[in-house]
Structures are given as structure tokens and as C-alpha cells.
Write a protein that holds these residues in place. Structure first.
Motif, PDB file in Angstrom:
ATOM      1  N   ASP A  83     -23.830  -1.212  25.578  1.00  0.00           N
ATOM      2  CA  ASP A  83     -24.926  -2.303  25.968  1.00  0.00           C
ATOM      3  C   ASP A  83     -25.414  -2.834  26.949  1.00  0.00           C
ATOM      4  O   ASP A  83     -25.774  -3.975  27.629  1.00  0.00           O
ATOM      5  CB  ASP A  83     -24.327  -3.091  24.334  1.00  0.00           C
ATOM      6  CG  ASP A  83     -25.361  -3.199  23.432  1.00  0.00           C
ATOM      7  OD1 ASP A  83     -26.362  -2.308  23.149  1.00  0.00           O
ATOM      8  OD2 ASP A  83     -24.890  -4.282  23.040  1.00  0.00           O
ATOM      9  N   PHE A 124     -26.369  -3.168  13.366  1.00  0.00           N
ATOM     10  CA  PHE A 124     -25.129  -3.896  13.512  1.00  0.00           C
ATOM     11  C   PHE A 124     -25.140  -5.078  12.586  1.00  0.00           C
ATOM     12  O   PHE A 124     -25.598  -6.296  12.359  1.00  0.00           O
ATOM     13  CB  PHE A 124     -24.993  -4.848  14.885  1.00  0.00           C
ATOM     14  CG  PHE A 124     -25.106  -3.989  16.647  1.00  0.00           C
ATOM     15  CD1 PHE A 124     -23.818  -3.113  16.698  1.00  0.00           C
ATOM     16  CD2 PHE A 124     -25.549  -3.033  16.481  1.00  0.00           C
ATOM     17  CE1 PHE A 124     -23.530  -2.519  17.354  1.00  0.00           C
ATOM     18  CE2 PHE A 124     -25.546  -1.957  17.226  1.00  0.00           C
ATOM     19  CZ  PHE A 124     -24.613  -1.804  17.921  1.00  0.00           C
ATOM     20  N   TRP A 178     -20.867  -0.899  20.829  1.00  0.00           N
ATOM     21  CA  TRP A 178     -21.480  -2.021  21.951  1.00  0.00           C
ATOM     22  C   TRP A 178     -21.015  -0.925  23.552  1.00  0.00           C
ATOM     23  O   TRP A 178     -21.558  -1.955  24.567  1.00  0.00           O
ATOM     24  CB  TRP A 178     -20.911  -3.589  21.670  1.00  0.00           C
ATOM     25  CG  TRP A 178     -21.116  -4.320  20.340  1.00  0.00           C
ATOM     26  CD1 TRP A 178     -22.095  -4.737  20.155  1.00  0.00           C
ATOM     27  CD2 TRP A 178     -19.965  -3.847  19.999  1.00  0.00           C
ATOM     28  NE1 TRP A 178     -21.324  -5.323  19.528  1.00  0.00           N
ATOM     29  CE2 TRP A 178     -20.695  -5.007  18.745  1.00  0.00           C
ATOM     30  CE3 TRP A 178     -18.916  -3.099  19.860  1.00  0.00           C
ATOM     31  CZ2 TRP A 178     -19.810  -5.360  17.253  1.00  0.00           C
ATOM     32  CZ3 TRP A 178     -17.802  -3.712  18.679  1.00  0.00           C
ATOM     33  CH2 TRP A 178     -18.622  -4.352  17.204  1.00  0.00           C
ATOM     34  N   LYS A 182     -17.188 -11.904  28.542  1.00  0.00           N
ATOM     35  CA  LYS A 182     -17.980 -10.542  28.166  1.00  0.00           C
ATOM     36  C   LYS A 182     -18.575  -9.718  28.973  1.00  0.00           C
ATOM     37  O   LYS A 182     -18.731 -10.183  29.584  1.00  0.00           O
ATOM     38  CB  LYS A 182     -19.343 -11.324  26.913  1.00  0.00           C
ATOM     39  CG  LYS A 182     -20.413  -9.867  26.196  1.00  0.00           C
ATOM     40  CD  LYS A 182     -20.994 -10.950  25.526  1.00  0.00           C
ATOM     41  CE  LYS A 182     -22.112  -9.650  24.900  1.00  0.00           C
ATOM     42  NZ  LYS A 182     -23.537  -9.968  24.828  1.00  0.00           N
TER      43      LYS A 182
END
Ligand code: FAD
Length: 373
Positions: free
Chosen positions: A210, A273, A207, A173
């Protein structure tokens, strides 16, 4: 040129392939490639059917992408040996009652005013085109140049093509943007590793904003718009082409694939979400689909899924350099990301490599959301 792309959905993958073909050293970062909206999407390639007044620039972008699709898929399939399920057998839109038919008539007039041919069909002509349609279907509209693709096969082929061209895939990520001297200098991963880059593309769907370290207001707010779909299977021919219906004002579509899969979609819900599949969402889809195609109840059930479309404030894509030098946005593709993959990949790769950018990209710059100081 070292490029890091955050997000391996259709947009990140398509751009990675194109940028690598253009000579860049590309790293794709995604903990779970092709797991977002791109894995849920039905794969309609229909730039005209969801047209609304004021969206002409988006229509031009969609038509430009549809026109590129054949060559894009041919190159991809030849490079990888993988099939994508690409079809160009048109789109049939049908109306259930007279109000629905009035809406289709308005749509046809609007299309014609833009010089896009649309063939109006009677109810009988609709049933000749699609024999499984209910006898009550009032009429329809045929868009012979539209088509569809299987987005799961498309992402598998794009992953293979990117790998062939040396794109590095990092299954982690992205946690933060590294900023040095007032410019993006790379991406920090969730394990603390830093990937340095000359340019960073944010293509992480809803996303995308984010990451830590993003200066405020740099990436336009992209919201998740939930869509639920049902995958059905048939062993006998059921539908010849993508069929969309309006049933008492409510929209439903079915996308057939050569392997017998039929994708029935989709809800559109503003719930943040949330990817839970709900009884109500599935009921609405099945209810409307059965009105149009009563035989649908005989089909085998295969799967239900929900995904999050990335929607920008004006529901159009956000593509190009942001206010932070070196940082680019490639998101906001909302309901059309699969359709828009070829043109978006070309646009974003050209921007990242300082090449000539297709003219249709003009209206989609992130700068349109900048708040004047
Ligand atoms: P996504 O596919 O969502 O990919 C984003 C990726 O970013 C994901 O793989 C995720 O793992 C990754 N990611 C997230 N956070 C991080 C992070 N911090 N670090 C690294 N990676 C991260 N479009 C059409 O053209 N035709 C259709 O028929 C169609 N039908 C649809 C039906 C439904 C129900 C839905 C939900 C969408 C549909 N769409 C359709 C829209 C289309 O799916 C989207 O526009 C498109 O998939 C967006 O692609 P993307 O690459 O921007 O995002």
C-alpha cells in the motif's frame, strides 16, 4: 546496519527481535502494533493438518518452524519473563460423517507418502482422547507433535524482547518508500518524518503493497482473506488439545488454552478489507462446533473478532529481496503466520544481515512472481 521494518505483527516483530540480536539497529513502524491478523489468530501450530497436494515446500517450511518453536519460545520467555501459552499436546482431527472420514483417510495416506507418521483413530478412540466429543464422531487422526500458542501473548513477549534489544518502536503509519539512486533508502511516515535505512522490510500483512513510491510490480499482490473467530471461556476442563473437525465437508477447529479460553474458528472469506463480524459467519462456526462437541453451548461467550490473513497468489509466504535494491518482503503467510514465525524470523533476519539463509527459504522468494519483460 540500519533496518526499518514496516508492520509489527508476528512476522515484523519476530524479525525485528532476531535482526537486533544479530547486531542491526532496528526501527519498527506500526501505528497499532500487533493489531492485525496476529491479534485474531487461534495460534494452531499444525503444519500437516491443512496440507494439500502440491504444497510440499510449504509443509517443509512449516515442519522446520514447528521444530524451532520450543527453543524460540524458551529463549523468548527467559529474556522477557513473559509466558506465551505454548503447548505441545498434539492435534486431533475428527470426522463427522463417512465422507469426512474418507477425506481424513486420504490425508493420512498423503502424509504417510511423505514419511510423516499419522495415527488413525476409531470413533471410540477419539472419544477416549476427547471425552466431550459427540457419540456420532466417526473416526480421526492424531498428530502428536503438533501444538498451539496464544498469539496475543506471543506478540506481547516479542514486543518486550525487541525493546530489550534496543529496537525502536515508532507508532506511526508508513506512507511511502524513499527511493534514492534506484534503491530503497528509507520510509516516509504519515507525519512527513523520514526514517533513513540501509534496508527496509515490508511486513505489513495484506497492507504491504500500500505504500507510495513502490515501483509497479515490486511487491507481489497480497490479498486480505477474512477470518472470523469466537472466543469462549470455560471454568471446567472441556478440551485437552487442539481439535479440528470436518462436518459434512466444512472445517471447524477449537484451540484450548490453560487459562480456560477456547478459540473457535474460523471462516475463510474473500471479501477485501472487510472486518465486519457477521451473524452468518458465527452461526456456521457454532453450528459445526455443536455437531462435534454438543457441550459447547454451555460455555461462556467472551469475544468475536475478524482478521485479514495475508494471501499471496499461490497462498505461500513471500520472503526475500524484491526487485528494488534494499527493499525486502516478508508477507503472504496466509493461514500459517503464527506457525511460521520462528523460521520466517530467522530467514528474514539472515537475509537482511547477509547471513546464511536456511535452505527451506528457497521456494518463497518474491522473484517467483516477477513477470518476464
Ligand atoms: P499482521 O499480523 O496482519 O500484522 C500486520 C501489521 O502491519 C499490523 O499490526 C498493522 O497495524 C501494520 N500495518 C499495516 N499497514 C501499515 C503501515 N502503512 N505502516 C505501518 N504498519 C502498518 N496462523 C497460524 O499459524 N495458526 C493459526 O491458528 C492461525 N489462525 C488464524 C485465524 C484467523 C481468523 C486469522 C485471520 C489468521 C490466522 N492465522 C493463523 C494466520 C496468521 O494470523 C497470519 O498469517 C499472521 O498473523 C500474519 O502476520 P503478519 O505479521 O504478516 O501480519
Amino acid at each position: 546496519m540500519e533496518i526499518v521494518i514496516v508492520g509489527a505483527g508476528v512476522i515484523g516483530l519476530g524479525t525485528a527481535w532476531r535482526a537486533a540480536a544479530g547486531g542491526a539497529a532496528v526501527t519498527l513502524v506500526d501505528p497499532s502494533p500487533a493489531s492485525g491478523a496476529s491479534a485474531v489468530a487461534a495460534g494452531m501450530l499444525t503444519p500437516v493438518s491443512e496440507l494439500t497436494y502440491g504444497e510440499e515446500p510449504l509443509l517443509r517450511l512449516g515442519l522446520a518452524s514447528r521444530d524451532r518453536y520450543g527453543a524460540f519460545v524458551a529463549e523468548l520467555e527467559e529474556l522477557t519473563g513473559l509466558e506465551t501459552g505454548y503447548r505441545t499436546d498434539g492435534l486431533l482431527q475428527v470426522a463427522f460423517d463417512s465422507d469426512d472420514l474418507r477425506y481424513l483417510d486420504d490425508l493420512r495416506r498423503f502424509q504417510e507418502s511423505l514419511g510423516i507418521p499419522a495415527e488413525a483413530l476409531t470413533g471410540r478412540e477419539c472419544r477416549r482422547a476427547e471425552p466431550m466429543l459427540a457419540p456420532g464422531v466417526r473416526g480421526g487422526l492424531l498428530a502428536p507433535e503438533d501444538g498451539s500458542i496464544d498469539p496475543r501473548r506471543l506478540t506481547a513477549a516479542l514486543l518486550a524482547a525487541a525493546a530489550r534489544l534496543g529496537v525502536r518502536l515508532v507508532r506511526r503509519k508508513a506512507a511511502r518508500i524513499v527511493v534514492e539512486g534506484g534503491a530503497a533508502a528509507g520510509v516516509g511516515l504519515d507525519d512527513g518524518t523520514v526514517l533513513r535505512a540501509d534496508r527496509v522490510l515490508l511486513a505489513a500483512g495484506p497492507w504491504s503493497g500500500d505504500l507510495d513510491g513502490l515501483p509497479p510490480g515490486i511487491v507481489p499482490p497480497v490479498r486480505p482473506v477474512k477470518g472470523q473467530v469466537i472466543r469462549l471461556r470455560t471454568r471446567v476442563p472441556f478440551l485437552r488439545r487442539t481439535t479440528r473437525g470436518l462436518v459434512r465437508g466444512s472445517s471447524v477447529y477449537l484451540v484450548p488454552r490453560a487459562d480456560g479460553e477456547i478459540v473457535l474458528g474460523a471462516t475463510q472469506e474473500e471479501l477485501g478489507f472487510d472486518t465486519r463480524v457477521t451473524a452468518g459467519g458465527l452461526w456456521e462456526l457454532l453450528r459445526d462446533a455443536r455437531e462435534l462437541l454438543p457441550g459447547i453451548t454451555e460455555l461462556e461467550f467472551a469475544e468475536v473478532t475478524a482478521g485479514l490473513r495475508p494471501g499471496s497468489p499461490d497462498n505461500a509466504p513471500v520472503m526475500g529481496p524484491t526487485g528494488l535494491p534494499g527493499l525486502f518482503a516478508g508477507t503472504g503467510h496466509f493461514r500459517n503466520g503464527v506457525l511460521l514465525t520462528p523460521v520466517s524470523a530467522d530467514i528474514l533476519a539472515a537475509m537482511l544481515l547477509d547471513g546464511p539463509v536456511p535452505e527451506v527459504a528457497g521456494p518463497f522468494a518474491p522473484a517467483r512472481f516477477e513477470v518476464p519483460a
